[in-house]
Structures are given as C-alpha cells and as structure tokens.
Design an enzyme around this catalytic site. Sequence first.
Site, PDB file in Angstrom:
ATOM      1  CG  LEU A 164     -13.264  -3.514 -29.132  1.00 23.84           C
ATOM      2  CD1 LEU A 164     -14.287  -4.509 -28.615  1.00 23.84           C
ATOM      3  CD2 LEU A 164     -13.855  -2.119 -29.212  1.00 23.84           C
ATOM      4  CD  GLU A 183      -1.657   4.210   3.590  1.00 20.96           C
ATOM      5  OE1 GLU A 183      -2.792   4.385   4.054  1.00 20.96           O
ATOM      6  OE2 GLU A 183      -1.418   3.481   2.608  1.00 20.96           O
ATOM      7  NE  ARG A 220     -10.949   2.090 -26.448  1.00 18.32           N
ATOM      8  CZ  ARG A 220     -10.912   1.686 -27.700  1.00 18.32           C
ATOM      9  NH1 ARG A 220      -9.820   1.069 -28.177  1.00 18.32           N
ATOM     10  NH2 ARG A 220     -11.938   1.897 -28.511  1.00 18.32           N
ATOM     11  CG  HIS A 230      -2.008  -1.053   1.103  1.00 14.36           C
ATOM     12  ND1 HIS A 230      -3.004  -1.212   2.042  1.00 14.36           N
ATOM     13  CD2 HIS A 230      -2.246  -2.009   0.153  1.00 14.36           C
ATOM     14  CE1 HIS A 230      -3.803  -2.209   1.685  1.00 14.36           C
ATOM     15  NE2 HIS A 230      -3.351  -2.710   0.554  1.00 14.36           N
TER      16      HIS A 230
END
Length: 394
Positions: free
Chosen positions: A214, A53, A194, A51
Amino acid sequence: MEKLDDIFFMRRCLSLAKLGRPSPNPFVGAVIVRNGRIIGSGWHHAAGKKHAEVEAILDVEKKFGKSKARSLLASSTLYVNLEPCNHFGRQPPCTKAILEHNIPRVVFAMLDPNPNVRGGGEKKLRVHGIRTSSGVLEDEARELNKAFAKQATTGLPYLTLKMARTADGRYITHAGEPRWISGPQARKMVHQMRDKAGALIVGIGTVLADDPQLTTRLAGKAIGHDPMRVIIDEELEIPLNAKALKDKNAMIVCGRSAADGAKKAKKRQIEKKKRIKVFTAPILRTAKKASTGHPLLDISHVLRHLSARGIDHVLCEGGPSLAASLIENKLVDELLLFTAPKRKKSAGGRAGGMKTFKPTESELRLNRAIIKHMKAALGKKVGADRLSIYHPSD
C-alpha cells in the site's frame, strides 16, 4: 486577444499548481505577466509554505532585484487559478502582498469555494482599485481542486474509488489466476493517484489475500509520497506482521466488539508497539448481518475523522464488498473503473483444462450498485484497458 492571452497564462498556472502537494490546502499556481511575457512564477508547495502568489512575486525579485521588480510589478498582471486569500492562516493574506507590490490587475479562475471566505479576496482588491477578472478556465480549476472544495463545503474528504474488473465483470483473483487484472499502464496511473492522495483505504480481505505494501512506487523518482494506509478491519483480524503495518503511517478501523472485547490486548499491542492508531467506528444502523461479508462499519464516520486530521482526498482500492457499500451509502464522489479485455480463467479439472469461475455475490452486488447509483462521465483507453469514470447519479 486579451481573452486568449488570459487562457494561455491560466493554463500555465494550472500546470504549475499540479507540482505541489499542498493538502489540505488547495493546488495553486501563479504567473506574473508584463507585456505578454512571464516575468515570475510560483506554486504552493505544501501546507504551511508560502502561497503561490508570494512565490511568484519573490521569483520576480530574485530575477530582477527588489528595486527593479517593484517597478515591473506595478505594470504587470497576476494570474492565479484560485481567488487570492484575504485571511490569516499559517501564512499572511495574499491580498496584502498584492497591494504592497502595487500589482494593478489580477486574473483568477475561480472564487474560493469555502463559504466563510468566498469573495473576500476579490472584494479587498477591488476596494483598493485593482482590476480583477474571474472565470478563466473555471471548469479546469474546479476539477483540480475538487477535493479542497468538497472538504470546504461539507467537512468530508473527496473519495475516489478505484476498481479493476475483467470483460466478464470479475473483480476477484482466485488461486491459479494472474495476480493483476489491469495492465502496467493502468497500474502506473494508480501509483500516480496514490502520490497525490492523503489516505488509501482497503478492506481486511485485500490485506489477508495479498498482503500489499500500500505504498507509492513511481519509476524514475527517488522519493514518492505514501498516503496514510487505512485498513477497514471490523474484527481486528490483521496479522501483526502485515506489510501494511510496517510503520506508523497507518490506521486500522475496527468495530466496538473488537476494540473492547477479546481482542482488546491485540489493539493495545498495535497501538503501543506499532504506534498505529486503532480507530473504533460505529455500526451502520441499516446494516445487515450478512454472511457475504458486507462491511457493517459506518465509513462516513471514518471519513470525517480523516478530514479532521487534514486529509481532503481519499483513494479507496478495496474489494467489491467495501466498494459496493461505499457506493450504496453515497460516499463515492468518483469511480475509476478499469476494464481489462481479458476474461478470468484458471487451470482446473483432471485434464488440466481451463476452469471459469462464476462471479461471487459481492461482485454481482457491486455491479448492481454501479448501475443503480453511478453514471458514466468519461471513457478512455489506458494501455490495453478501458478506463470509465463515473460520478453519482443521485
């Protein structure tokens, strides 16, 4: 001055957060500040990774060594755009790392939107004597993590509908007309969208008309993120050699009549040879058997399935029928409508003159749906085009 400093450093957190691709986790950036100077920074790179932090704390240790870092952290402020977590997931709670390193003050932009954990991180820190402040650039933080918040509170992904139309309200390109409605700057922006989306939805009409890839194509980047390609194809009409089926990062959504009927063999071929999921969606009870091609499948069922697969943000680039259906069924969280200054005409007539096409029923239906169910929130220029951002009005 402290408030101004808090805003300055929180803006840095938000900038760092955008560097990650953490779906279905939130975008989080963190900086550690001592005496008005950033001594460490980090962001959440991807789901399952450390994470923000913890990344920031490790950055301080890398720069100054663990021994000196511990003394620096004990007189620093941690800035983070989301309340530090206080629960175990694929990573241990961030509150644990903050407490272990004796960081005395934590400033965050917003509480965790997940009602099951909201406020738990702040409470844990305060119980152990850490000063906390919240609400700094909260609106910006909420905008950044709108998809995470939508999924955490409803179980559905955030749906962004992107459409392009001409000045005279046209969404469909006919034979003999230029392929693109919007300009190059708008198309670049769509590829950037996208790059951050978990899934990209289009209708079978788009696939049959254009055979699109796509994929995400970003100039100057060797590697881009391709969202899962989701094709709404009620009758399983998609050709097996369609570019959208080039790899298994795709899903076809069909109706039960196609999945269990005459096209059962085609479904099996797509799943076994192409290794692409064919998902069967129920029919909307209120749907009409329309000759206009209105989608009949319950897209909310599809969205819930995508959410269960860890996708929190869906981008739809379908045609006007699919777009109108999504708006009418209140599934659109945000409409990005690019309006080009040109009008759509193509060569026609014996004299080689210009022929103007009338809007189709699906185009008129979409315009009515936008007027009835959406309200404009923001407008700006993107190259030669006008981008209008709409949110639901009801």
